[in-house]
Design an enzyme around this catalytic site. Structure first.
Site, short mmCIF file in Angstrom:
data_model
loop_
_atom_site.label_atom_id
_atom_site.label_comp_id
_atom_site.label_asym_id
_atom_site.label_seq_id
_atom_site.Cartn_x
_atom_site.Cartn_y
_atom_site.Cartn_z
N CYS A 107 0.83 -1.22 0.00
CA CYS A 107 0.00 0.00 0.00
C CYS A 107 0.86 1.26 0.00
CB CYS A 107 -0.94 -0.01 1.20
SG CYS A 107 -2.10 -1.41 1.17
N THR A 108 2.01 1.18 0.64
CA THR A 108 2.93 2.32 0.64
C THR A 108 3.49 2.53 -0.77
OG1 THR A 108 3.50 1.96 2.97
CG2 THR A 108 5.03 3.27 1.65
#
Length: 212
Positions: A107-108
């Protein structure tokens, strides 16, 4: 001996019957034995249908919100705790991407890839909205840490995720990673699902935006 489907499929083998009965008895015993696990009371999610298991690799998705439909409106809090409605963005293209959680590796990467291409999205006149089940405080810390210039919305309880029909991965244990491209009229023009190649969402959505 010639193979006869009706015989093979419909009549149980006498040689295997005792073992099958024994397996059923063992399974029943396991189901009825009280669990001492910390996860007592939880049931394993059933295996998803074959099309859903392959969705992450193919990008082909079925769900409640489909191409050509107008998704249901929602109002959620952003990273600053302010309510934001999807209808607010009508009149311009919108990229809505659902992701599992803040501060996870995939997600980062995805958020930073959207950040690095944000000027391209602006040039296309599009807004980018990220949605996960994290609360507003988590979103704020995530956005500040990675200098994310777009809106993050808090879908606590995953109500919107369920309404839109975002499929889960890993037999229902991992929230899905799915991106929607809406045109100026709020109609879905593209849906892309890829859990394990999060950065591909950016290139795929930009291609669609540039063709609208």
């Amino acid at each position: 001996m010639a193979f006869t489907p009706a015989t093979a499929c419909c009549k149980p083998s006498l040689a295997l019957a005792p073992r099958a009965a024994s397996s059923r008895a063992q399974a029943a015993a396991l189901l009825c034995t009280p669990s001492t696990s910390a996860f007592r009371g939880l049931r394993a999610a059933p295996a998803p249908p074959r099309w859903r298991r392959s969705a992450a690799s193919t990008g082909i998705v079925c769900g409640k919100v489909s191409k050509g439909s107008v998704p249901p409106n929602f109002t959620l809090k952003d990273q600053n705790g302010k309510p934001v409605s999807l209808n607010k963005f009508k009149g311009k293209p919108v990229v809505v991407y659902f992701y599992p959680a803040d501060e996870t590796p995939g997600c980062t990467k995805q958020a930073c890839a959207f950040r690095d291409s944000y000027e391209k999205f602006k040039k296309a006149g599009a807004e980018v909205i990220g949605i996960s089940g994290d609360d507003a405080a988590s979103h704020k810390a995530f956005a500040q840490k990675y200098r994310l210039p777009f809106t993050l919305l808090s879908d606590e309880g995953n109500r919107v995720r369920k309404e839109w029909g975002v499929p889960a991965d890993l037999f229902g244990t991992l929230p899905g990673r799915q991106t929607y491209v809406l045109d100026k009229q709020g109609v879905v023009q593209y849906i892309y699902n890829n859990q394990f190649q999060p950065e591909k969402h950016i290139g795929e959505t930009l291609k669609i935006l540039q063709s609208l």
